[in-house]
Design a protein around this motif. Structure first.
Motif, PDB file in Angstrom:
ATOM      1  N   LEU A  22       0.830  -1.210   0.000  1.00  0.00           N
ATOM      2  CA  LEU A  22       0.000   0.000   0.000  1.00  0.00           C
ATOM      3  C   LEU A  22       0.863   1.257   0.000  1.00  0.00           C
ATOM      4  N   GLY A  23       1.902   1.252   0.832  1.00  0.00           N
ATOM      5  CA  GLY A  23       2.816   2.383   0.878  1.00  0.00           C
ATOM      6  C   GLY A  23       3.464   2.636  -0.466  1.00  0.00           C
ATOM      7  N   HIS A  24       3.925   1.583  -1.113  1.00  0.00           N
ATOM      8  CA  HIS A  24       4.558   1.728  -2.436  1.00  0.00           C
ATOM      9  C   HIS A  24       3.578   2.259  -3.479  1.00  0.00           C
ATOM     10  N   ARG A  25       2.316   1.855  -3.372  1.00  0.00           N
ATOM     11  CA  ARG A  25       1.325   2.303  -4.352  1.00  0.00           C
ATOM     12  C   ARG A  25       0.846   3.730  -4.122  1.00  0.00           C
ATOM     13  N   HIS A  26       0.773   4.164  -2.852  1.00  0.00           N
ATOM     14  CA  HIS A  26       0.118   5.435  -2.555  1.00  0.00           C
ATOM     15  C   HIS A  26       1.015   6.552  -2.036  1.00  0.00           C
ATOM     16  N   LEU A  27       2.219   6.225  -1.637  1.00  0.00           N
ATOM     17  CA  LEU A  27       3.108   7.267  -1.106  1.00  0.00           C
ATOM     18  C   LEU A  27       4.235   7.537  -2.098  1.00  0.00           C
ATOM     19  N   PRO A  28       4.380   8.783  -2.528  1.00  0.00           N
ATOM     20  CA  PRO A  28       5.428   9.106  -3.484  1.00  0.00           C
ATOM     21  C   PRO A  28       6.844   8.926  -2.932  1.00  0.00           C
ATOM     22  N   VAL A  29       6.997   9.093  -1.632  1.00  0.00           N
ATOM     23  CA  VAL A  29       8.326   8.980  -1.014  1.00  0.00           C
ATOM     24  C   VAL A  29       8.321   7.769  -0.087  1.00  0.00           C
ATOM     25  N   MET A  30       9.092   6.767  -0.460  1.00  0.00           N
ATOM     26  CA  MET A  30       9.222   5.573   0.383  1.00  0.00           C
ATOM     27  C   MET A  30      10.710   5.316   0.619  1.00  0.00           C
ATOM     28  N   LEU A  74       7.070   8.581   8.336  1.00  0.00           N
ATOM     29  CA  LEU A  74       6.949   8.297   6.907  1.00  0.00           C
ATOM     30  C   LEU A  74       5.952   9.251   6.247  1.00  0.00           C
ATOM     31  N   LEU A  75       4.853   9.549   6.929  1.00  0.00           N
ATOM     32  CA  LEU A  75       3.867  10.480   6.378  1.00  0.00           C
ATOM     33  C   LEU A  75       4.388  11.913   6.351  1.00  0.00           C
ATOM     34  N   LEU A  76       5.189  12.276   7.333  1.00  0.00           N
ATOM     35  CA  LEU A  76       5.736  13.637   7.391  1.00  0.00           C
ATOM     36  C   LEU A  76       6.634  13.987   6.213  1.00  0.00           C
ATOM     37  N   VAL A  77       7.279  13.013   5.618  1.00  0.00           N
ATOM     38  CA  VAL A  77       8.206  13.296   4.515  1.00  0.00           C
ATOM     39  C   VAL A  77       7.533  13.284   3.151  1.00  0.00           C
ATOM     40  N   GLN A  78       6.225  13.068   3.127  1.00  0.00           N
ATOM     41  CA  GLN A  78       5.502  13.068   1.855  1.00  0.00           C
ATOM     42  C   GLN A  78       5.323  14.498   1.354  1.00  0.00           C
ATOM     43  N   PRO A  79       5.300  14.678   0.033  1.00  0.00           N
ATOM     44  CA  PRO A  79       5.155  16.037  -0.508  1.00  0.00           C
ATOM     45  C   PRO A  79       3.758  16.636  -0.325  1.00  0.00           C
ATOM     46  N   ALA A  80       2.724  15.814  -0.261  1.00  0.00           N
ATOM     47  CA  ALA A  80       1.358  16.324  -0.161  1.00  0.00           C
ATOM     48  C   ALA A  80       1.056  16.776   1.266  1.00  0.00           C
ATOM     49  N   TRP A  83      -0.815  14.381   3.819  1.00  0.00           N
ATOM     50  CA  TRP A  83       0.013  13.354   4.478  1.00  0.00           C
ATOM     51  C   TRP A  83       0.798  13.977   5.630  1.00  0.00           C
ATOM     52  N   LYS A  84       1.339  15.167   5.404  1.00  0.00           N
ATOM     53  CA  LYS A  84       2.088  15.855   6.464  1.00  0.00           C
ATOM     54  C   LYS A  84       1.193  16.148   7.672  1.00  0.00           C
ATOM     55  N   VAL A  85      -0.044  16.584   7.398  1.00  0.00           N
ATOM     56  CA  VAL A  85      -0.988  16.864   8.484  1.00  0.00           C
ATOM     57  C   VAL A  85      -1.299  15.580   9.255  1.00  0.00           C
ATOM     58  N   ALA A  86      -1.539  14.491   8.532  1.00  0.00           N
ATOM     59  CA  ALA A  86      -1.821  13.208   9.190  1.00  0.00           C
ATOM     60  C   ALA A  86      -0.628  12.756  10.035  1.00  0.00           C
ATOM     61  N   GLY A  87       0.581  12.885   9.488  1.00  0.00           N
ATOM     62  CA  GLY A  87       1.779  12.503  10.231  1.00  0.00           C
ATOM     63  C   GLY A  87       1.974  13.350  11.475  1.00  0.00           C
ATOM     64  N   THR A  88       1.751  14.628  11.349  1.00  0.00           N
ATOM     65  CA  THR A  88       1.878  15.531  12.499  1.00  0.00           C
ATOM     66  C   THR A  88       0.852  15.180  13.569  1.00  0.00           C
ATOM     67  N   ALA A  89      -0.381  14.951  13.141  1.00  0.00           N
ATOM     68  CA  ALA A  89      -1.446  14.605  14.090  1.00  0.00           C
ATOM     69  C   ALA A  89      -1.106  13.328  14.856  1.00  0.00           C
TER      70      ALA A  89
END
Length: 127
Positions: A22-30, A74-80, A83-89
């Motif tokens: 799922l991470g490989h399919r949906h996250l641009p930065v892995m 992992l979510l914090l380093v995403q460009p969108a 994802w950053k908001v979710a990671g921060t939360a």
């Protein structure tokens, strides 16, 4: 010294493999992803207990996170932004407590979980 972050997961677990896919399919930065069974754990400063109970994120400059915190990083380093908001939360109480509790429950019972295209863990948790 590690120059590339590595996400270390349980390669024997169908649910874990599904999450990595799922991470490989949906996250641009892995980060580089590897099953713990294929690694020299001492090289990463990890124990068997650590890698069999939660995902580990290990990287440069002392980066080390496990479980829900590893997912948040992992979510914090995403460009969108979302994802950053979710990671921060996931890192801020009280949501961090919920994320950690939810991760713990899923990790503890992952051998019972079935997801499309992946069986439950192939090996019992207590091996």
């Amino acid at each position: 010294m590690r120059t590339v972050p590595v996400l270390i997961y349980d390669g024997d677990c169908g649910f874990c493999r599904w999450c990595v896919d799922l991470g490989h399919r949906h996250l641009p930065v892995m980060p580089r992803v590897s099953a713990w069974q294929r690694l020299d754990l001492a090289e990463y400063g990890l124990t068997r207990d650590e890698v069999t109970t939660s995902v580990q994120l290990v990287g440069p400059r002392g980066l080390r996170a496990s479980g829900a915190r590893a997912v948040a990083v992992l979510l914090l380093v995403q460009p969108a932004l979302w994802w950053k908001v979710a990671g921060t939360a996931m890192l801020v109480p009280p949501l961090s407590w919920l994320a950690a509790a939810g991760y713990h429950l899923v990790a503890r019972y992952r051998h019972h979980l079935r997801v499309p295209g992946a069986p439950a863990c192939a090996v019992p948790r207590d091996r």
